[in-house]
Design an enzyme around this catalytic site. Structure first.
Site, short mmCIF file in Angstrom:
data_model
loop_
_atom_site.label_atom_id
_atom_site.label_comp_id
_atom_site.label_asym_id
_atom_site.label_seq_id
_atom_site.Cartn_x
_atom_site.Cartn_y
_atom_site.Cartn_z
N SER A 217 0.80 -1.22 0.00
CA SER A 217 0.00 0.00 0.00
C SER A 217 0.83 1.27 0.00
CB SER A 217 -0.97 0.02 1.18
OG SER A 217 -0.29 0.25 2.39
N LYS B 82 0.12 4.32 6.36
CA LYS B 82 -0.49 5.18 5.35
C LYS B 82 0.04 6.60 5.51
CE LYS B 82 -3.54 1.84 4.43
NZ LYS B 82 -3.38 1.00 3.29
#
Length: 144
Positions: free
Chosen positions: A35, A82
């Protein structure tokens, strides 16, 4: 002999106290998945400084638990890495579902650097109380 022993004992105790303080402030987390590619890759280890939401800046790479809902692992404990794109009070990005015009208190919007990341674009706001901290650097690599 007692002076050397006392000095050695004091040194050992100081080192132990320093290690305890460092452990309370810093954590090492291993990246799993893609990610955050190309910034971080599967298997990278990052040094994370424990932080609260008020100590996070837009653009910081943060480590947090996923929001409530389906988990990807059996025991329900998986850290997400993230990038913070909106903090409490910021306008909600247009590609995040939500009735709010601003990010509510106690929440943040996070995106993975990989456009195929599962992040706030699919899951909405991430709870700030699940924030572990800010990733400072890849171990063996440069600051993030």
């Amino acid at each position: 002999m007692k002076l050397i022993s006392m000095g050695l004992l004091a040194g050992v105790l100081a080192a132990a106290a320093g290690a305890l303080v460092a452990r309370r402030r810093y954590v090492v987390v291993t990246v799993e998945g893609t990610s955050m590619a190309p910034t971080l890759h599967d298997g990278d280890r990052v040094l994370v400084r424990r932080r609260r939401i008020g100590q996070v800046a837009r653009g910081d790479v943060v480590v947090l638990e996923p929001p409530s809902g389906p988990r990807l692992d059996a025991d329900g404990t998986r850290w997400n890495i993230k990038r913070a794109v909106a903090l409490p009070g910021d306008p909600v990005p247009p590609d995040v579902d939500g009735a709010a015009e601003r990010v509510p208190a106690g929440a943040l919007v996070v995106y993975g650097d990989n456009p195929h990341s599962v992040d706030s674009r699919q899951r909405g706001f991430f709870p700030a109380d699940r924030l572990l901290g800010v990733a400072l650097r890849r171990l063996g690599g440069a600051a993030l």
